[in-house]
Design an enzyme around this catalytic site. Structure first.
Site, PDB file in Angstrom:
ATOM      1  N   HIS A 174      -0.302   2.339  -4.445  1.00 34.32           N
ATOM      2  CA  HIS A 174      -0.733   1.834  -3.147  1.00 34.32           C
ATOM      3  C   HIS A 174       0.449   1.456  -2.268  1.00 34.32           C
ATOM      4  CE1 HIS A 174      -2.641  -0.918  -0.192  1.00 34.32           C
ATOM      5  NE2 HIS A 174      -3.636  -0.066  -0.314  1.00 34.32           N
ATOM      6  N   SER A 190      -6.584  -1.354   5.489  1.00 40.08           N
ATOM      7  CA  SER A 190      -5.219  -1.463   4.979  1.00 40.08           C
ATOM      8  C   SER A 190      -4.467  -0.158   5.157  1.00 40.08           C
ATOM      9  CB  SER A 190      -5.220  -1.852   3.505  1.00 40.08           C
ATOM     10  OG  SER A 190      -5.631  -0.778   2.704  1.00 40.08           O
ATOM     11  N   ASP A 205       3.611  -5.106  -1.201  1.00 40.14           N
ATOM     12  CA  ASP A 205       2.597  -4.362  -1.940  1.00 40.14           C
ATOM     13  C   ASP A 205       3.000  -4.229  -3.404  1.00 40.14           C
ATOM     14  OD1 ASP A 205       0.376  -2.314  -2.416  1.00 40.14           O
ATOM     15  OD2 ASP A 205       0.240  -2.646  -0.264  1.00 40.14           O
TER      16      ASP A 205
END
Length: 1031
Positions: free
Chosen positions: A264, A430, A233
């Site tokens: 995130h 996600s 990520d």
């Protein structure tokens, strides 16, 4: 609909055409996050993707040192004319290790050089380097609501991403505004997801991500290392207060930082392994942070490939991948995922945020058999609207898709770690993906014999323990909701074995087995195909011993059905497929009842410790089968959906049926009668029709009994057979769509693999193929594009980018309407309304016993994705267009019984049928493709005027601007220039040839000591603008 819908019955055939399309185009999404200083803001993330010019990824057949890789490339390019090339340095943690790929830069656009590279025996493939850009914005959102009414919003974007993008964050296509719809998850309270799934029970038992050896009260357990979990990520800050066991942070970008500047990656890592506040599942697990996105949200394919290789070197146990895309033929990425799982890496991936559209919208790699694909639910156990649903598309058009997702879990309003500390809530698949990844990490830490843990055994435990959600079918929930404690119980006593997904076939169990359970089977019908996944927990490779065996239960009438098989010759990695074809025997043509039996399959894998002796582990699995049989229905009630002639992506490229959907112009939906045509399918079933799916050419069945959906070209034998059938009583109903080569050029697509512009394979319908089919009856469609709302027989209707009828028999019935000229609007940004557009025609074949033919110019009213999910991008509002099922019913009545509906026969819009005089039929794209190389910008074309339909200016508010540059349209839009193009092309070629002859003569007449002139002659600028865009 995308091509043409033809339903062939005894007296009726409906032909509806659609195609598959997918593309790595970006999605857009909104995710609401608690922001300390901006509590009334919504975090908006946009994706766009490009190809890096001159850069290519060279994949090798194995792992080689940098020196060897350089040698291979040099030797391959030595024989080509490519001199200006270099290997791009990759300064990352894997640089010191052998690699299976290299990134090169070739400054020359020479395709021969790339082909030379691929001819080298050690080079497997050459693909372009790709770049994805992700941007963050804060936008005004609704005021904060009480915690028991938490709001979240999602930007629904139908175009599938060209790039693999974060599936809680979205991306755009052509910088479109996208579609937005606020949603409310009623009573969906953000909570500690780990405790909700009862992870605290395992914590109390001493399992927190550490191996069992660390449990002092269990002295007999075997020694092992911490569970290694990788997060791909945006990185993680070094001293984040929520994490205590960050083993390694690696940066794979071109920025010199390891920190997460966006949040995130921190959120995903927190769901997996946070130790305080919003606690994760396995706080003691060994975290490996892979930073593959920059703070500017840029990433490259090569970064992912290097990071994947490093994950293999580091012996990662669990890998969370919250990205996805539709292209399962993206070879470098798919191959690397297979390699990861083959090296015992348990990959967990999000299934996609393309809901609530019911279509083949699943993302790769979550749709792969060796990957755990995760869908999302809310905290009330409802399938989240954003969660993708439907079958996989690998097997289409010849077979039927596999069952996905594997499991579903909480993905709406889930709390996770903030970038600097504290907690925030996000939604998306996600988010659901790290929930499962965290649960898997915790489960792996409970297993004493780590050699039993592999991608297949973990998936087997998850799907066997999942709890079925009531009222939800298998293609929405997979095997059900994640149950952590039941999975722990299964893993604690697990023995290596093979299993099947689904584990049984019951065509009578509704709604879970929908669509299989929605229709009984009968003699003479198309076989029902069920695609089963074989999971092999005994080893990374395996095989099926002998072949599957069908064992009918004679007391339960099992001998009334026949079963055939197709299956993987090799099970690798950890999985394979078993396609089952079920049909009814002739003796049961008039029988009604339930038939049962089971299929036996034996899987063998090499014994890992006894490879030299050839010993194998075997596992035998039983697959129960239960079906309902009825007597064969009359031919007038049987409809056939032609999946065999259905085009799909990859490798085809197809634009939208409805060109008004400018924000998502590519038709990526996995079109199928059981997905985005589900409402039409259910309507036909409610009206007593039986719908079958064809996976073979028309010559392989009795066409007089059916109808079909088609896009492909027809074989001459198929056309001749259909014509004979219609002349002898078969009726035909055709729902068409737009087809225009200039519009198709305007929506051309840049293919990242070939680095070429692709033209669409067809428009909304394959009009040239249809016209060839209809020409024997003096019928044809035009290449015009029309749009508008109207009323027909007291029903509200919407014509979405449909075509008109160009030619129809004089004794037929034709209905006309007044519409916008959408073709003119798309290509020239001009607005006009065309009156008396022929859209519906009804005709009785004059021969004795002849059938009836019906033509209608638009099929979007039958397609769920266009009918219910449309968006008026000019005013940014949702538009739920009405269906035309009533029209379908009326047309079926006409074709079956010859009764013309009075509302149509006496309509005030009835006009004389068009004769087709003065209009050229649409030409196939390949015929006009040569015009793309002619530069007409330098040519002045005379302004010939020809007969055109009467037009009136649009009234205020009717016009809509398009983002596409102006140009000409073949057919009726360019009659003033169409005949002059060959003449001026020839003249232009002659002028160019004469110019070069003169220049060569001058060069020969000059003294050799003189240097040639550097100044190039200037071409005179034409006083008039070009009528055709330069391509």
């Amino acid at each position: 609909m995308k091509l043409v819908n033809i339903w062939l019955l005894l007296l009726v055939v409906l032909l509806c055409g659609k195609k598959h399309l997918g593309d790595r185009l970006g999605k857009k999404a909104f995710e609401k996050t608690p922001c300390p200083s901006c509590s009334h803001l919504t975090l908006k993330v946009e994706f766009s993707s490009t190809v890096v010019e001159y850069e290519y990824i060279v994949a090798f057949n194995g792992y080689f040192t940098a020196k060897a890789r350089n040698s291979f490339i040099s030797s391959a390019l030595k024989s080509s004319e490519v001199d200006n090339w270099r290997i791009i340095p990759r300064n990352n943690p894997s640089s010191d290790y052998p690699s299976d790929f290299e990134v090169i830069q070739i400054k020359e656009k020479q395709k021969a050089g790339l082909l030379t590279l691929e001819d080298h025996p050690n080079i497997k493939r050459v693909t372009p380097q790709r770049k994805v850009f992700r941007s963050l914005k804060f936008a005004e959102s609704d005021p904060i609501v009480p915690c028991n009414e938490t709001r979240w919003s999602q930007k629904w974007q139908s175009s599938r991403p060209l790039k693999r993008a974060s599936l809680s964050l979205g991306s755009g296509f052509w910088h479109a505004t996208g579609r937005h719809s606020s949603r409310r998850l009623l009573r969906a309270i953000p909570r500690q997801v780990a405790q909700t799934l009862q992870a605290d029970v395992l914590w109390q038992m001493g399992y927190t991500g550490l191996p069992p050896i660390h449990l002092s009260f269990r002295p007999c357990v075997e020694l092992g290392a911490n569970v290694r979990v990788a997060v791909f990520d945006t990185g993680l800050s070094e001293k984040h207060p929520h994490f205590k066991n960050v083993k390694e942070r690696t940066n794979w970008t071109n920025e010199r930082t390891l920190d997460d500047g966006l949040g995130h990656g921190t959120f995903v890592a927190g769901v997996i392994a946070s130790m305080r506040e919003c606690q994760g599942f396995a706080p003691d697990a060994e975290l490996h942070i892979f930073r593959v996105f920059t703070n500017n949200q840029v990433s490259y394919t090569s970064w992912f490939l290097d990071a994947f290789n490093y994950a293999i070197l580091k012996k990662i146990d669990v890998l969370n991948l919250s990205i996805g895309g539709p292209d399962f033929m993206d070879h470098p990425f798919v191959d690397k995922v297979w390699e990861l799982t083959a090296n015992n890496v348990i990959m967990v991936s999000a299934i996609g945020n393309d809901g609530p559209l019911y279509g083949c919208t699943l993302n790769n790699p979550a749709d792969q058999m060796d990957v755990i694909g995760v869908g999302g639910i809310d905290f009330e156990d409802n399938i989240a609207r954003f969660s993708s649903r439907g079958m996989t598309t690998w097997e289409l058009p010849g077979g039927y898709g596999r069952l996905k997702p594997d499991v579903v879990t909480y993905g709406a309003g889930v709390r996770g770690s903030g970038v600097k500390g504290g907690c925030r809530a996000l939604s998306g698949t996600s988010v659901a993906s790290p929930v499962v990844a965290g649960a898997v990490t915790l489960l792996v830490s409970t297993v004493q014999k780590r050699e039993l843990v592999n991608p297949a055994s973990v998936k087997q435990a998850l799907i066997a323990s999942a709890r079925r959600l009531p009222g939800v079918n298998m293609f929405e929930q997979g095997h059900g909701k994640l149950d952590l404690l039941r999975a722990y119980q299964i893993l604690s006593s697990y023995k290596p074995q093979a299993s099947l997904s689904p584990s049984y076939i019951d065509l009578t169990e509704c709604p879970y087995m929908w669509p299989y359970c929605s229709q009984p089977i009968y003699y003479g019908g198309m076989p029902t195909i069920v695609n089963v996944t074989i999971l092999n927990g005994m080893g990374v490779t395996g095989r099926i011993v002998d072949k599957p065996e069908w064992r009918p239960y004679l007391p339960q009438n099992g001998d009334n059905i026949e079963v055939a098989f197709s299956y993987s010759s090799v099970l690798w990695p950890w999985s394979g497929y078993l396609a089952i074809s079920i049909s009814v025997t002739k003796k049961a043509a008039s029988w009604e009842g339930i038939a049962q039996g089971h299929i036996m399959i034996t899987v063998a894998s090499p014994a890992e410790t006894e490879l030299k002796t050839g010993a194998e582990h075997t596992s035998t699995v039983k697959l129960p089968v239960k079906v309902k049989i009825i007597p064969t229905p009359p031919r007038s009630k049987r409809v056939l959906w032609d999946q065999y002639h259905n085009l799909r992506y990859p490798p085809g490229y197809f634009p939208r049926d409805n060109l008004r959907m400018k924000n998502d112009p590519l038709d990526w939906n996995g079109d199928h009668v059981h997905t985005n045509f589900r409402d039409m399918y259910q309507h036909l079933r409610s009206m007593g029709y039986f719908v079958e799916v064809l996976g073979a050419p028309f010559t392989c069945f009795d066409a007089t009994q059916y109808g079909w959906d088609s896009e492909e070209e027809y074989f001459p034998e198929e056309i001749a057979k259909l014509r004979r059938d219609v002349d002898h009583g078969l009726s035909l109903v055709v729902f068409s769509d737009w087809y225009n080569t200039s519009v198709m050029r305007k929506v051309k697509f840049y293919d990242e693999n070939t680095r070429q512009w692709w033209m669409p394979d067809t428009g909304g319908a394959n009009i040239p193929a249809l016209n060839e089919l209809l020409s024997v009856w003096n019928m044809a469609f035009s290449d015009g594009l029309y749009e508008g709302e109207f009323a027909l027989a007291n029903h509200d209707m919407y014509y979405a980018s449909g075509c008109s009828i160009a030619k129809f028999p004089e004794d037929g019935v034709v209905i006309t309407q007044t519409f916008k000229d959408q073709g003119l609007e798309v290509l020239k940004q001009e607005t006009a309304v065309v009156e008396n557009v022929p859209i519906l025609g009804l005709y009785q074949i004059p021969s004795e016993g002849g059938g009836r033919i019906v033509l209608y110019g638009d099929s979007n009213c039958l397609d769920d994705s266009h009918r219910q999910k449309d968006l008026d991008s000019d005013v940014q509002r949702r538009v739920d267009h009405p269906d035309c099922f009533w029209l379908l019913d009326a047309l079926l009545q006409y074709t079956s019984y010859g009764v013309t509906p009075p509302s149509l026969s006496h309509s005030g819009n009835r006009q004389r049928p068009p004769s087709g005089a003065g209009s050229a039929p649409p030409e196939r794209m390949e015929v006009l493709e040569k015009l793309l190389s002619i530069d007409l910008d330098k040519v002045v074309l005379p302004n010939f005027r020809s007969n055109r339909p009467q037009v009136r200016p649009l009234s205020p508010g009717e016009s809509g601007a398009w983002d596409i540059p102006g140009g000409i349209m073949p057919g009726r839009y360019n009659q003033e220039v169409g005949q002059t193009i060959p003449v001026f092309a020839f003249l232009g070629a002659m002028v160019a040839l004469a110019f070069f002859v003169v220049q060569i003569s001058k060069a020969k007449s000059r003294p050799k000591r003189r240097r040639p002139r550097a100044k190039r002659p200037q071409l005179a600028q034409q006083p008039h603008p070009a009528r055709t865009p330069s391509v």
